[in-house]
Design a protein around this motif. Structure first.
Motif, PDB file in Angstrom:
ATOM      1  N   ARG A 147       1.131  -1.247  -0.576  1.00 24.51           N
ATOM      2  CA  ARG A 147      -0.083   0.015  -0.163  1.00 24.51           C
ATOM      3  C   ARG A 147       0.628   1.438   0.205  1.00 24.51           C
ATOM      4  O   ARG A 147       0.559   2.229  -0.678  1.00 24.51           O
ATOM      5  CB  ARG A 147      -0.943   0.015   1.276  1.00 24.51           C
ATOM      6  CG  ARG A 147      -2.349  -0.937   0.963  1.00 24.51           C
ATOM      7  CD  ARG A 147      -2.979  -0.980   2.074  1.00 24.51           C
ATOM      8  NE  ARG A 147      -4.293  -2.244   1.965  1.00 24.51           N
ATOM      9  CZ  ARG A 147      -4.838  -2.430   3.055  1.00 24.51           C
ATOM     10  NH1 ARG A 147      -4.646  -2.328   3.869  1.00 24.51           N
ATOM     11  NH2 ARG A 147      -6.315  -3.393   2.190  1.00 24.51           N
ATOM     12  N   LYS A 148       1.975   1.380   1.268  1.00 26.03           N
ATOM     13  CA  LYS A 148       2.436   2.505   1.045  1.00 26.03           C
ATOM     14  C   LYS A 148       3.135   3.035  -0.655  1.00 26.03           C
ATOM     15  O   LYS A 148       3.439   3.843  -1.572  1.00 26.03           O
ATOM     16  CB  LYS A 148       3.500   2.668   2.196  1.00 26.03           C
ATOM     17  CG  LYS A 148       4.989   3.491   1.718  1.00 26.03           C
ATOM     18  CD  LYS A 148       3.938   4.536   3.176  1.00 26.03           C
ATOM     19  CE  LYS A 148       5.137   5.594   2.597  1.00 26.03           C
ATOM     20  NZ  LYS A 148       5.298   6.886   2.515  1.00 26.03           N
ATOM     21  N   SER A 149       4.544   2.219  -0.843  1.00 26.95           N
ATOM     22  CA  SER A 149       4.790   1.927  -2.050  1.00 26.95           C
ATOM     23  C   SER A 149       4.061   2.278  -3.320  1.00 26.95           C
ATOM     24  O   SER A 149       3.724   2.737  -4.691  1.00 26.95           O
ATOM     25  CB  SER A 149       5.644   0.404  -2.550  1.00 26.95           C
ATOM     26  OG  SER A 149       5.124  -0.865  -2.488  1.00 26.95           O
ATOM     27  N   VAL A 150       2.513   1.198  -3.198  1.00 29.37           N
ATOM     28  CA  VAL A 150       1.529   1.977  -4.402  1.00 29.37           C
ATOM     29  C   VAL A 150       1.226   3.110  -4.231  1.00 29.37           C
ATOM     30  O   VAL A 150       1.791   3.989  -5.226  1.00 29.37           O
ATOM     31  CB  VAL A 150       0.291   0.827  -4.262  1.00 29.37           C
ATOM     32  CG1 VAL A 150      -0.484   1.103  -5.785  1.00 29.37           C
ATOM     33  CG2 VAL A 150       1.513  -0.818  -4.870  1.00 29.37           C
ATOM     34  N   SER A 151       0.905   3.759  -2.874  1.00 33.75           N
ATOM     35  CA  SER A 151       0.554   5.384  -3.217  1.00 33.75           C
ATOM     36  C   SER A 151       1.597   6.011  -3.888  1.00 33.75           C
ATOM     37  O   SER A 151       1.075   7.105  -4.267  1.00 33.75           O
ATOM     38  CB  SER A 151       0.147   5.186  -1.889  1.00 33.75           C
ATOM     39  OG  SER A 151      -0.454   6.862  -1.409  1.00 33.75           O
ATOM     40  N   ASP A 152       2.265   5.264  -3.109  1.00 29.22           N
ATOM     41  CA  ASP A 152       4.253   7.165  -3.684  1.00 29.22           C
ATOM     42  C   ASP A 152       4.839   6.376  -4.936  1.00 29.22           C
ATOM     43  O   ASP A 152       4.466   7.427  -6.116  1.00 29.22           O
ATOM     44  CB  ASP A 152       5.418   6.148  -2.479  1.00 29.22           C
ATOM     45  CG  ASP A 152       5.761   6.648  -1.121  1.00 29.22           C
ATOM     46  OD1 ASP A 152       4.334   7.135  -1.653  1.00 29.22           O
ATOM     47  OD2 ASP A 152       6.105   5.476  -0.334  1.00 29.22           O
ATOM     48  N   ILE A 153       4.282   5.202  -5.382  1.00 29.49           N
ATOM     49  CA  ILE A 153       4.566   5.249  -6.960  1.00 29.49           C
ATOM     50  C   ILE A 153       3.036   6.052  -7.892  1.00 29.49           C
ATOM     51  O   ILE A 153       3.324   7.207  -8.702  1.00 29.49           O
ATOM     52  CB  ILE A 153       4.394   4.049  -7.389  1.00 29.49           C
ATOM     53  CG1 ILE A 153       5.830   3.521  -7.060  1.00 29.49           C
ATOM     54  CG2 ILE A 153       4.290   4.447  -8.835  1.00 29.49           C
ATOM     55  CD1 ILE A 153       5.796   2.220  -6.749  1.00 29.49           C
ATOM     56  N   LEU A 154       2.048   5.839  -7.814  1.00 28.02           N
ATOM     57  CA  LEU A 154       1.070   6.268  -7.980  1.00 28.02           C
ATOM     58  C   LEU A 154       0.495   7.977  -7.935  1.00 28.02           C
ATOM     59  O   LEU A 154       0.202   8.678  -9.081  1.00 28.02           O
ATOM     60  CB  LEU A 154      -0.765   5.825  -7.620  1.00 28.02           C
ATOM     61  CG  LEU A 154      -0.614   4.508  -7.956  1.00 28.02           C
ATOM     62  CD1 LEU A 154      -2.345   3.749  -7.696  1.00 28.02           C
ATOM     63  CD2 LEU A 154      -0.845   4.315  -9.867  1.00 28.02           C
ATOM     64  N   ARG A 157       3.431   9.190 -10.016  1.00 24.38           N
ATOM     65  CA  ARG A 157       3.471   9.357 -11.504  1.00 24.38           C
ATOM     66  C   ARG A 157       2.383  10.378 -12.395  1.00 24.38           C
ATOM     67  O   ARG A 157       2.660  11.148 -13.031  1.00 24.38           O
ATOM     68  CB  ARG A 157       2.512   8.201 -11.921  1.00 24.38           C
ATOM     69  CG  ARG A 157       3.675   6.888 -12.396  1.00 24.38           C
ATOM     70  CD  ARG A 157       5.044   7.454 -12.756  1.00 24.38           C
ATOM     71  NE  ARG A 157       4.578   7.436 -13.914  1.00 24.38           N
ATOM     72  CZ  ARG A 157       4.614   6.463 -15.225  1.00 24.38           C
ATOM     73  NH1 ARG A 157       4.427   5.339 -14.758  1.00 24.38           N
ATOM     74  NH2 ARG A 157       4.019   6.626 -16.143  1.00 24.38           N
ATOM     75  N   TRP A 158       0.684  11.236 -11.142  1.00 21.88           N
ATOM     76  CA  TRP A 158       0.131  11.119 -11.301  1.00 21.88           C
ATOM     77  C   TRP A 158       0.305  13.239 -11.451  1.00 21.88           C
ATOM     78  O   TRP A 158      -0.047  14.227 -11.863  1.00 21.88           O
ATOM     79  CB  TRP A 158      -1.541  11.331  -9.950  1.00 21.88           C
ATOM     80  CG  TRP A 158      -2.434   9.859 -10.951  1.00 21.88           C
ATOM     81  CD1 TRP A 158      -2.194   9.502 -12.397  1.00 21.88           C
ATOM     82  CD2 TRP A 158      -3.159   8.832 -10.234  1.00 21.88           C
ATOM     83  NE1 TRP A 158      -2.765   9.023 -11.982  1.00 21.88           N
ATOM     84  CE2 TRP A 158      -2.977   8.397 -11.436  1.00 21.88           C
ATOM     85  CE3 TRP A 158      -3.136   9.258  -8.873  1.00 21.88           C
ATOM     86  CZ2 TRP A 158      -4.220   7.270 -10.792  1.00 21.88           C
ATOM     87  CZ3 TRP A 158      -4.592   8.146  -8.602  1.00 21.88           C
ATOM     88  CH2 TRP A 158      -4.577   6.895  -9.234  1.00 21.88           C
ATOM     89  N   ARG A 159       1.696  13.096 -10.178  1.00 17.90           N
ATOM     90  CA  ARG A 159       2.170  14.411 -10.555  1.00 17.90           C
ATOM     91  C   ARG A 159       2.494  14.901 -11.580  1.00 17.90           C
ATOM     92  O   ARG A 159       2.706  16.562 -12.333  1.00 17.90           O
ATOM     93  CB  ARG A 159       2.811  14.657  -9.334  1.00 17.90           C
ATOM     94  CG  ARG A 159       2.317  15.018  -7.733  1.00 17.90           C
ATOM     95  CD  ARG A 159       2.620  15.675  -6.903  1.00 17.90           C
ATOM     96  NE  ARG A 159       2.150  15.240  -5.956  1.00 17.90           N
ATOM     97  CZ  ARG A 159       2.664  13.885  -5.151  1.00 17.90           C
ATOM     98  NH1 ARG A 159       4.419  13.769  -4.882  1.00 17.90           N
ATOM     99  NH2 ARG A 159       2.880  13.701  -3.337  1.00 17.90           N
ATOM    100  N   GLU A 160       3.887  13.991 -12.329  1.00 16.63           N
ATOM    101  CA  GLU A 160       4.654  13.665 -13.697  1.00 16.63           C
ATOM    102  C   GLU A 160       3.337  14.501 -14.633  1.00 16.63           C
ATOM    103  O   GLU A 160       3.260  14.924 -15.569  1.00 16.63           O
ATOM    104  CB  GLU A 160       5.430  12.847 -13.833  1.00 16.63           C
ATOM    105  CG  GLU A 160       6.782  12.934 -12.227  1.00 16.63           C
ATOM    106  CD  GLU A 160       6.816  11.071 -12.590  1.00 16.63           C
ATOM    107  OE1 GLU A 160       6.381  10.331 -13.690  1.00 16.63           O
ATOM    108  OE2 GLU A 160       7.724  10.831 -12.132  1.00 16.63           O
ATOM    109  N   ASP A 161       2.635  13.179 -14.641  1.00 14.07           N
ATOM    110  CA  ASP A 161       1.566  13.360 -16.148  1.00 14.07           C
ATOM    111  C   ASP A 161       0.344  14.488 -15.539  1.00 14.07           C
ATOM    112  O   ASP A 161       0.795  15.489 -17.465  1.00 14.07           O
ATOM    113  CB  ASP A 161       0.319  11.915 -15.747  1.00 14.07           C
ATOM    114  CG  ASP A 161       0.993  10.934 -16.100  1.00 14.07           C
ATOM    115  OD1 ASP A 161       2.334  11.009 -16.455  1.00 14.07           O
ATOM    116  OD2 ASP A 161       0.402   9.758 -15.728  1.00 14.07           O
ATOM    117  N   LYS A 162       0.158  15.351 -14.659  1.00 14.99           N
ATOM    118  CA  LYS A 162      -0.416  16.609 -15.333  1.00 14.99           C
ATOM    119  C   LYS A 162       1.165  17.520 -15.135  1.00 14.99           C
ATOM    120  O   LYS A 162       0.340  18.566 -15.815  1.00 14.99           O
ATOM    121  CB  LYS A 162      -0.860  16.907 -13.377  1.00 14.99           C
ATOM    122  CG  LYS A 162      -1.650  18.301 -12.929  1.00 14.99           C
ATOM    123  CD  LYS A 162      -2.127  18.108 -11.918  1.00 14.99           C
ATOM    124  CE  LYS A 162      -3.734  18.742 -11.586  1.00 14.99           C
ATOM    125  NZ  LYS A 162      -4.245  19.232 -10.259  1.00 14.99           N
TER     126      LYS A 162
END
Length: 165
Positions: A147-154, A157-162
């Motif tokens: 959960r922690k690593s998935v949350s960090d990754i997502l 990535r969403w910040r990068e995409d934005k």
């Protein structure tokens, strides 16, 4: 044309056309006068997208070798000694280990969310602390350990995409 690989950027002096283009799904819509940094940003995005569209996952069953474009894979599911590959239209199955697949797909937009699931980031449409929803509306659990690593990754990535578009 049903060609998902062709990238179209519209340029116009009027922004009123932008809403009419949703059906065509252009990469972007630029308003004149153009700015150099906008053009550079779009070119970088086209290069990034074309690089992704040329990658395949290969697997073998008996003597048959099969290739699937990575962009078409929604997720991998492991059960016992078999791995299922879920795409929008079909499910492929072969003998293998998810850990080996994860190593093959390092830096290829796939995220291990559970010991049994490896999801394609490009197809994650919703994220909750306990699960993710894939573009075909399948909801997959995120293990407590991930959960922690998935949350960090997502979130990263969403910040990068934005920031990119």
């Amino acid at each position: 044309m049903h060609n998902e690989n062709t990238q179209i950027v519209f340029i116009s002096g009027k922004d009123s056309y932008a809403m009419d283009l949703f059906e065509i799904r252009p990469l972007n819509f630029l308003i004149k006068p153009l700015k150099e940094e906008e053009i550079v940003k779009i070119i970088k995005k086209v290069i990034e997208l074309s690089a992704k569209s040329n990658h395949f996952f290969e697997y073998k069953i008996g003597r048959t070798q099969t290739k699937i474009p990575l962009k078409d894979i929604l997720y991998f599911e492991s059960s016992g000694k078999k791995v299922k590959i879920f795409t929008q239209d079909e499910v492929h199955e072969f003998y293998g280990k998810l850990s080996v697949i994860e190593q093959q797909l390092t830096n290829k937009d796939f995220i291990q969310i559970h010991k049994s699931y490896l999801v394609n980031y490009s197809h994650v449409i919703k994220y909750h602390y306990e699960n993710v929803q894939i573009s075909d509306n399948t909801v997959l659990p995120i293990s407590q350990q991930q959960r922690k690593s998935v949350s960090d990754i997502l979130l990263q990535r969403w910040r990068e995409d934005k920031g990119n578009g």
